[in-house]
Design a protein around this motif. Structure first.
Motif, PDB file in Angstrom:
ATOM      1  N   VAL A 232       0.962  -1.208   0.126  1.00  0.00           N
ATOM      2  CA  VAL A 232       0.059  -0.163   0.051  1.00  0.00           C
ATOM      3  C   VAL A 232       0.922   1.309  -0.171  1.00  0.00           C
ATOM      4  O   VAL A 232       1.644   1.435   0.952  1.00  0.00           O
ATOM      5  CB  VAL A 232      -0.918  -0.042   1.090  1.00  0.00           C
ATOM      6  CG1 VAL A 232      -2.121   1.344   1.116  1.00  0.00           C
ATOM      7  CG2 VAL A 232      -1.680  -1.260   1.261  1.00  0.00           C
ATOM      8  N   LEU A 233       0.928   2.009  -0.806  1.00  0.00           N
ATOM      9  CA  LEU A 233       1.682   3.324  -1.043  1.00  0.00           C
ATOM     10  C   LEU A 233       0.713   4.521  -0.470  1.00  0.00           C
ATOM     11  O   LEU A 233      -0.505   4.601  -1.128  1.00  0.00           O
ATOM     12  CB  LEU A 233       1.969   3.504  -2.635  1.00  0.00           C
ATOM     13  CG  LEU A 233       2.928   2.502  -3.211  1.00  0.00           C
ATOM     14  CD1 LEU A 233       3.471   2.976  -4.458  1.00  0.00           C
ATOM     15  CD2 LEU A 233       4.219   1.923  -2.394  1.00  0.00           C
ATOM     16  N   ARG A 234       1.427   5.485  -0.029  1.00  0.00           N
ATOM     17  CA  ARG A 234       0.799   6.874   0.310  1.00  0.00           C
ATOM     18  C   ARG A 234       1.720   7.729   0.445  1.00  0.00           C
ATOM     19  O   ARG A 234       2.993   7.664   0.986  1.00  0.00           O
ATOM     20  CB  ARG A 234       0.134   6.550   1.809  1.00  0.00           C
ATOM     21  CG  ARG A 234      -0.532   7.735   2.216  1.00  0.00           C
ATOM     22  CD  ARG A 234      -1.194   7.599   3.466  1.00  0.00           C
ATOM     23  NE  ARG A 234      -2.040   9.011   3.965  1.00  0.00           N
ATOM     24  CZ  ARG A 234      -2.746   8.823   5.105  1.00  0.00           C
ATOM     25  NH1 ARG A 234      -2.556   7.927   5.955  1.00  0.00           N
ATOM     26  NH2 ARG A 234      -3.513  10.129   5.249  1.00  0.00           N
ATOM     27  N   ASP A 235       1.591   8.710  -0.501  1.00  0.00           N
ATOM     28  CA  ASP A 235       2.541   9.926  -0.633  1.00  0.00           C
ATOM     29  C   ASP A 235       3.894   9.551  -0.965  1.00  0.00           C
ATOM     30  O   ASP A 235       5.026   9.773  -0.435  1.00  0.00           O
ATOM     31  CB  ASP A 235       2.491  10.775   0.775  1.00  0.00           C
ATOM     32  CG  ASP A 235       1.282  11.449   0.960  1.00  0.00           C
ATOM     33  OD1 ASP A 235       0.428  11.644  -0.088  1.00  0.00           O
ATOM     34  OD2 ASP A 235       0.655  11.383   2.258  1.00  0.00           O
ATOM     35  N   GLY A 236       4.050   8.404  -1.775  1.00  0.00           N
ATOM     36  CA  GLY A 236       5.344   7.989  -2.415  1.00  0.00           C
ATOM     37  C   GLY A 236       5.961   7.095  -1.473  1.00  0.00           C
ATOM     38  O   GLY A 236       7.288   6.814  -1.531  1.00  0.00           O
ATOM     39  N   ARG A 237       5.605   6.568  -0.418  1.00  0.00           N
ATOM     40  CA  ARG A 237       6.430   5.758   0.391  1.00  0.00           C
ATOM     41  C   ARG A 237       5.119   4.529   0.847  1.00  0.00           C
ATOM     42  O   ARG A 237       3.972   4.650   0.730  1.00  0.00           O
ATOM     43  CB  ARG A 237       6.845   6.083   1.608  1.00  0.00           C
ATOM     44  CG  ARG A 237       5.792   6.865   2.488  1.00  0.00           C
ATOM     45  CD  ARG A 237       6.168   7.489   3.708  1.00  0.00           C
ATOM     46  NE  ARG A 237       7.440   8.395   3.832  1.00  0.00           N
ATOM     47  CZ  ARG A 237       7.238   9.715   3.476  1.00  0.00           C
ATOM     48  NH1 ARG A 237       6.184  10.127   3.554  1.00  0.00           N
ATOM     49  NH2 ARG A 237       8.451  10.161   3.308  1.00  0.00           N
ATOM     50  N   VAL A 238       5.785   3.337   1.321  1.00  0.00           N
ATOM     51  CA  VAL A 238       5.080   2.201   1.745  1.00  0.00           C
ATOM     52  C   VAL A 238       4.463   2.326   2.972  1.00  0.00           C
ATOM     53  O   VAL A 238       5.465   2.675   3.996  1.00  0.00           O
ATOM     54  CB  VAL A 238       5.740   0.858   1.544  1.00  0.00           C
ATOM     55  CG1 VAL A 238       4.928  -0.114   2.109  1.00  0.00           C
ATOM     56  CG2 VAL A 238       6.113   0.637   0.132  1.00  0.00           C
ATOM     57  N   CYS A 239       3.088   2.467   3.263  1.00  0.00           N
ATOM     58  CA  CYS A 239       2.612   2.916   4.547  1.00  0.00           C
ATOM     59  C   CYS A 239       2.055   1.601   5.130  1.00  0.00           C
ATOM     60  O   CYS A 239       2.075   1.405   6.272  1.00  0.00           O
ATOM     61  CB  CYS A 239       1.658   4.093   4.685  1.00  0.00           C
ATOM     62  SG  CYS A 239       0.000   3.347   3.530  1.00  0.00           S
ATOM     63  N   GLU A 240       1.779   0.715   4.325  1.00  0.00           N
ATOM     64  CA  GLU A 240       1.163  -0.988   4.674  1.00  0.00           C
ATOM     65  C   GLU A 240       1.605  -1.940   3.933  1.00  0.00           C
ATOM     66  O   GLU A 240       1.598  -1.590   2.834  1.00  0.00           O
ATOM     67  CB  GLU A 240      -0.366  -0.830   5.113  1.00  0.00           C
ATOM     68  CG  GLU A 240      -0.702   0.152   6.251  1.00  0.00           C
ATOM     69  CD  GLU A 240      -2.098   0.080   6.294  1.00  0.00           C
ATOM     70  OE1 GLU A 240      -2.768   0.278   7.468  1.00  0.00           O
ATOM     71  OE2 GLU A 240      -2.967  -0.071   5.235  1.00  0.00           O
ATOM     72  N   GLN A 241       1.756  -3.104   4.428  1.00  0.00           N
ATOM     73  CA  GLN A 241       2.155  -4.393   3.610  1.00  0.00           C
ATOM     74  C   GLN A 241       1.799  -5.452   4.136  1.00  0.00           C
ATOM     75  O   GLN A 241       1.796  -5.653   5.472  1.00  0.00           O
ATOM     76  CB  GLN A 241       3.735  -4.394   3.241  1.00  0.00           C
ATOM     77  CG  GLN A 241       4.011  -5.507   2.169  1.00  0.00           C
ATOM     78  CD  GLN A 241       5.408  -5.191   1.812  1.00  0.00           C
ATOM     79  OE1 GLN A 241       6.159  -4.337   2.180  1.00  0.00           O
ATOM     80  NE2 GLN A 241       6.001  -5.996   0.877  1.00  0.00           N
ATOM     81  N   GLY A 242       0.999  -6.496   3.489  1.00  0.00           N
ATOM     82  CA  GLY A 242       0.445  -7.566   3.876  1.00  0.00           C
ATOM     83  C   GLY A 242      -0.384  -8.255   3.190  1.00  0.00           C
ATOM     84  O   GLY A 242      -0.975  -7.935   2.114  1.00  0.00           O
ATOM     85  N   THR A 243      -1.138  -9.247   3.583  1.00  0.00           N
ATOM     86  CA  THR A 243      -2.031 -10.000   2.799  1.00  0.00           C
ATOM     87  C   THR A 243      -3.355  -9.268   3.003  1.00  0.00           C
ATOM     88  O   THR A 243      -3.712  -8.276   3.784  1.00  0.00           O
ATOM     89  CB  THR A 243      -2.480 -11.285   3.310  1.00  0.00           C
ATOM     90  OG1 THR A 243      -2.947 -11.312   4.471  1.00  0.00           O
ATOM     91  CG2 THR A 243      -1.178 -12.232   3.134  1.00  0.00           C
TER      92      THR A 243
END
Length: 581
Positions: free
Chosen positions: A550-561
């Motif tokens: 999950v990207l937000r403002d050019g960075r990964v803010c969350e990651q998972g299933t």
């Protein structure tokens, strides 16, 4: 900085010289043959002028023998002129064909050497114009006139020499009157070259506008935007024609000055020759007629040579402009060879990137994509999803942080091996106006079993069973549905042997059922690392992926299933999903 600028300028000049030389490389035999033929034509023209003098001198002297000899010479010259014209009919088109095709080939070879991100900002219409309109301008205004220039230079020099032999004062008058238009042409060539560059740029913009309007025609009709489309067309068309008008005025101005000088030269020689004859200074009636005839061989070069010299400078300007364009965003050479299939995966650590230094697109992005995994990349518009895939394709090397394929930094990798490993399927799929087989194989010969496997894995088997591999796709794939076009692109990537498959909004233009089918086809691919950018937040589709970034403002803010992200209270992904329902 100054040294870099000088190096860049030298590189552009070398590129322009190389492109210019491509018109003559392997073409020197035909070039030399044409030079000889046009040289012969000039000599024949001068010989006719001398025979004219001999004819009238024979009449004045009452010599039938001299008149008979003159008639025999005329017959021989006419036969030589006919043979020369027939030979030129074959040699000139052959030279032009090789010159133009060689130039286009050199341009296209250099175009293929540009980086994969060369057209991220558009600009394809500039190259379309350079390979069509600009080439036609170079061919018609200069290449076709090269040998005419040979004829006219020799005619001018020969005419002056014959006038010198007849009368030195008469030759001096002719030479002085001939210098004026030559100086005019050389002085005005830079102005014409500048005008030609402006027209070339305007033509590129016009081609781009027409291309946009043609591609957006369904949208124009559905939104009743005909008036706005007409305004855009008229603005581009008006600008182009206004620039062409200025160029024509410049050309006609040069020509007008040359024609004025031509009239002055002819009158000067004729009246001065008459004065020499009346004053008893050795000038005969035949000599006056020969001088008048020779002035045609002087007047025509006076009229044409300035325009030809100016056209040469203008053509060099067009070639220089194209060389500068081709020198931008070149593909880097060499580097470490990446494995065809990844064993560790792709890692990004604190990656930053911007197209404009004041507007960062990626800011400290870090993510891990395991080899053979299938991942979705989601986020709001402008969060950097497409830019991420562009970087993974090696389109830009000026990023900060690290991007590694199986531990190899992307900047150090060979682009050739990168593109052998990674394929990108975009939302705006591109298909050639060719058969299904040619679009999947990219016009190469492949093993039948490998082709069948790629078609089956991409979900195209039923379509091929019904229509066959020789089915015509149509311009831009117009004979296929959106889902079928996407599957063709996926099959193309699989046949290419790509160990990494990137998909940028590949299902955004598809209906729900077709999007589900394409997504399941991608997920079902084994042995391939898949990264799919999508704006579709569909639970059924997203549960198929091994992970969601999950990207937000050019960075990964969350990651998972999917389930992990949905279980996060007040999570950004959960908020996106809820809003999208």
């Amino acid at each position: 900085m100054g040294a870099q600028r000088r190096t860049s300028t030298a590189g552009r000049e070398d590129g322009a010289r190389e492109l210019w030389a491509s018109m003559f490389r392997g073409n020197w035999l035909l070039f030399s043959a044409n030079v000889v033929l046009y040289l012969a034509q000039a000599i024949i023209t001068l010989a006719f002028a001398y025979i004219l003098k001999q004819t009238f001198d024979a009449v004045a002297a009452g010599s039938l023998d001299l008149l008979a000899q003159t008639g025999q010479a005329v017959a021989l010259l006419m036969a030589a002129e006919l043979a020369t014209e027939l030979a030129m009919r074959a040699s000139l088109p052959a030279f032009l064909r090789r010159a133009v095709s060689g130039y286009r080939r050199a341009v296209f070879d250099r175009l293929l050497g540009k980086g994969i991100g060369a057209f991220d900002g558009g600009g394809a219409s500039r190259y379309e114009s350079a390979l069509t309109n600009d080439v036609t301008t170079i061919e018609t205004t200069y290449l076709e006139k090269i040998f005419t220039m040979v004829t006219e230079v020799v005619s001018l020099a020969g005419s002056v020499a014959m006038l010198l032999a007849q009368s030195v004062p008469l030759a001096v008058v002719a030479i002085v009157s001939a210098l004026v238009p030559l100086v005019i042409g050389l002085a005005s060539g830079g102005r014409l070259a500048a005008r030609q560059r402006v027209v070339s740029d305007a033509t590129g913009r016009f081609v781009g506008t027409v291309h946009d309007l043609a591609c957006g025609f369904p949208l124009i009709k559905s939104f009743s935007a005909e008036d706005a489309a007409r305004e855009r067309f008229e603005a581009a068309n008006g600008t182009l024609e206004a620039d062409k008008r200025l160029r024509r005025r410049t050309e006609l101005g040069i020509r007008a000055l040359a024609m004025t000088a031509q009239g002055i030269s002819q009158l000067s020689v004729m009246f001065f020759g008459a004065w020499l004859a009346l004053s008893g200074r050795g000038m005969t009636v035949g000599g006056i007629l020969m001088a008048t005839q020779l002035m045609n061989s002087i007047a025509q070069p006076i009229q044409d040579l300035p325009s030809i010299f100016a056209a040469r400078r203008a053509s060099l300007g067009l070639v220089g402009k194209l060389a500068q364009m081709l020198g931008e965003n070149r593909e880097r050479m060499g580097g470490v060879t990446l494995p065809a299939t990844l064993t560790k995966g792709i890692s990004l650590s604190n990656v930053t990137f911007d197209y404009d230094e004041n507007l960062p697109v990626l800011s400290g992005l870090s993510a891990e994509f395991a080899a053979g995994g299938c991942y979705a990349v989601v986020g709001a518009s402008g969060s950097g999803k497409s830019t991420l895939l562009s970087l993974l394709m090696g389109a830009h090397s000026n990023y900060g942080g690290q991007i590694a394929f199986d531990g190899c930094e992307l900047r150090d990798a060979s682009l050739e091996s990168l593109w052998a490993t990674v394929s990108l399927v975009r939302q705006d799929t591109f298909l050639f106006d060719a058969t299904l087989r040619e679009n999947v194989t990219m016009f190469t010969h492949v093993d039948a079993a490998e082709l069948e496997s790629a078609v089956r894995r991409a979900g195209l088997a039923s379509f091929v069973a019904a229509h066959g591999m020789d089915y015509p796709c149509g311009e831009g794939g117009s004979n296929l549905s959106g889902g079928e076009r996407q599957r063709v692109c996926i099959a193309r990537s699989l046949l290419h042997g790509s160990g990494v498959l990137l998909l940028d909004e590949a299902t955004s233009a598809l209906d729900q059922e077709t999007a589900d089918q394409v997504t399941r086809s991608v997920v079902a691919l084994e042995g391939t690392t898949r990264i799919m950018v999508t704006h579709r937040l569909d639970a059924g589709q997203l549960r198929l992926f091994d992970g969601i970034v999950v990207l937000r403002d050019g960075r990964v803010c969350e990651q998972g299933t999917f389930d992990e992200l949905m279980a996060t209270p007040n999570g950004y992904f959960r908020a996106l999903y809820t809003v999208g329902e």
